[in-house]
Design a protein around this motif. Structure first.
Motif, PDB file in Angstrom:
ATOM      1  N   PHE A   1      25.723  41.984  43.490  1.00 50.28           N
ATOM      2  CA  PHE A   1      25.816  41.633  42.080  1.00 50.28           C
ATOM      3  C   PHE A   1      25.367  42.798  41.210  1.00 50.28           C
ATOM      4  O   PHE A   1      24.852  43.798  41.710  1.00 50.28           O
ATOM      5  CB  PHE A   1      24.987  40.386  41.786  1.00 50.28           C
TER       6      PHE A   1
ATOM      7  N   THR B   1      29.531  39.011  31.227  1.00 50.37           N
ATOM      8  CA  THR B   1      28.812  40.247  31.561  1.00 50.37           C
ATOM      9  C   THR B   1      29.406  41.434  30.799  1.00 50.37           C
ATOM     10  O   THR B   1      29.806  42.427  31.407  1.00 50.37           O
ATOM     11  CB  THR B   1      28.876  40.510  33.073  1.00 50.37           C
TER      12      THR B   1
ATOM     13  N   THR C   1      18.814  39.836  35.013  1.00 52.73           N
ATOM     14  CA  THR C   1      19.788  38.951  34.398  1.00 52.73           C
ATOM     15  C   THR C   1      21.173  39.294  34.932  1.00 52.73           C
ATOM     16  O   THR C   1      21.563  40.455  34.958  1.00 52.73           O
ATOM     17  CB  THR C   1      19.769  39.118  32.863  1.00 52.73           C
ATOM     18  N   ILE C   2      21.917  38.280  35.387  1.00 53.90           N
ATOM     19  CA  ILE C   2      23.247  38.534  35.940  1.00 53.90           C
ATOM     20  C   ILE C   2      24.387  38.071  35.033  1.00 53.90           C
ATOM     21  O   ILE C   2      25.546  38.350  35.306  1.00 53.90           O
ATOM     22  CB  ILE C   2      23.420  37.914  37.344  1.00 53.90           C
TER      23      ILE C   2
ATOM     24  N   GLY D   1      27.950  34.994  43.366  1.00 52.73           N
ATOM     25  CA  GLY D   1      27.144  34.353  42.326  1.00 52.73           C
ATOM     26  C   GLY D   1      27.352  32.864  42.377  1.00 52.73           C
ATOM     27  O   GLY D   1      28.105  32.374  43.209  1.00 52.73           O
TER      28      GLY D   1
ATOM     29  N   THR E   1      30.801  31.366  38.071  1.00 54.23           N
ATOM     30  CA  THR E   1      31.324  32.674  38.477  1.00 54.23           C
ATOM     31  C   THR E   1      32.839  32.612  38.617  1.00 54.23           C
ATOM     32  O   THR E   1      33.556  33.509  38.168  1.00 54.23           O
ATOM     33  CB  THR E   1      30.670  33.123  39.801  1.00 54.23           C
TER      34      THR E   1
ATOM     35  N   PRO F   1      22.962  43.297  38.075  1.00 55.15           N
ATOM     36  CA  PRO F   1      22.003  42.763  37.100  1.00 55.15           C
ATOM     37  C   PRO F   1      21.536  43.811  36.086  1.00 55.15           C
ATOM     38  O   PRO F   1      21.698  45.013  36.290  1.00 55.15           O
ATOM     39  CB  PRO F   1      20.826  42.358  37.992  1.00 55.15           C
TER      40      PRO F   1
ATOM     41  N   GLY G   1      23.379  32.620  40.234  1.00 55.25           N
ATOM     42  CA  GLY G   1      21.976  32.625  40.563  1.00 55.25           C
ATOM     43  C   GLY G   1      21.492  31.356  41.250  1.00 55.25           C
ATOM     44  O   GLY G   1      20.664  31.411  42.162  1.00 55.25           O
TER      45      GLY G   1
ATOM     46  N   ALA H   1      22.060  45.114  44.814  1.00 56.61           N
ATOM     47  CA  ALA H   1      22.068  45.056  43.359  1.00 56.61           C
ATOM     48  C   ALA H   1      22.481  46.406  42.795  1.00 56.61           C
ATOM     49  O   ALA H   1      21.883  47.429  43.123  1.00 56.61           O
ATOM     50  CB  ALA H   1      20.688  44.667  42.837  1.00 56.61           C
TER      51      ALA H   1
ATOM     52  N   MET I   1      18.952  36.134  38.517  1.00 64.30           N
ATOM     53  CA  MET I   1      19.712  36.477  39.721  1.00 64.30           C
ATOM     54  C   MET I   1      19.432  35.575  40.910  1.00 64.30           C
ATOM     55  O   MET I   1      20.233  35.532  41.836  1.00 64.30           O
ATOM     56  CB  MET I   1      19.541  37.945  40.091  1.00 64.30           C
TER      57      MET I   1
END
Length: 194
Positions: A11, A27, A18-19, A127, A54, A13, A129, A146, A160
């Motif tokens: 992912f 995003t 924070t994702i 995803g 997601t 972040p 989280g 990450a 996350m």
């Protein structure tokens, strides 16, 4: 005997974990880097799993004209977890849709995926989280990868690992770290379970 298929939570972040932004679950702060080969990254996985939000973000990107990186893959290789019955019916299409939808038993389903040797490559947990937190607490996530974005630290957003904090401490062992010219910091950690 442990599975040779790794479940990798991969992912992007912000520095504070924070994702996705709230309330949109988008995003827009993700930056690109020409040195990252997304075709090579996607080729290292045979199965992609994610939560409803997601998947909805992927659908929104496709609706906006962006390429869906999972389009054209066999439906059994793209798995969406949702408790939303209407979404499950729409996306699964009674077994004829573009994805496999799992409404309950996430932990057992993922455990079964990891034990299945056919299909070859690793499993990408895309995803979100909450799904990551559930699978971490169940001891199923093997690797955390990450790509930390060089952006502002968001005040509010999707964490996350969701609310994984109630599952006790988990140890991560750093296996790799690389700074890219764009400012992205690529990290890879192995998860250690007691």
């Amino acid at each position: 005997m442990p599975s040779s298929r790794l479940l990798r939570y991969n992912f992007a972040p912000t520095l504070n974990g924070t994702i996705a932004s709230l309330p949109s679950h988008t995003t827009p702060w993700i930056v690109s880097d020409p040195s990252i080969s997304f075709p090579a990254l996607y080729a290292s996985f045979s199965t992609f799993i994610m939560g409803r939000k997601t998947y909805e973000a992927l659908l929104a990107m496709a609706a906006a004209g962006e390429k869906n990186p999972l389009a054209g893959r066999p439906r059994e290789s793209v798995v969406v977890f949702t408790r939303d019955t209407d979404k499950a019916r729409e996306w699964d299409g009674e077994g004829k849709g573009d994805v496999t939808v799992v409404k309950e038993g996430i932990v057992g389903f993922v455990r079964g995926l990891k034990e299945k040797e056919e299909g070859g490559g690793d499993i990408w947990l895309m995803g979100g989280g909450e799904v990551a937190g559930v699978l971490m607490r169940a001891g199923l996530v093997d690797v955390v990868e990450a790509a930390i974005m060089p952006v502002v630290v968001l005040g509010e957003g999707v964490r996350m690992f969701g609310d994984a904090g109630d599952g006790g401490d988990l140890k991560l062992v750093l296996e790799k770290v690389e700074g890219l010219e764009s400012g992205i910091v690529m990290t890879r950690y192995r998860v250690v379970y007691d």
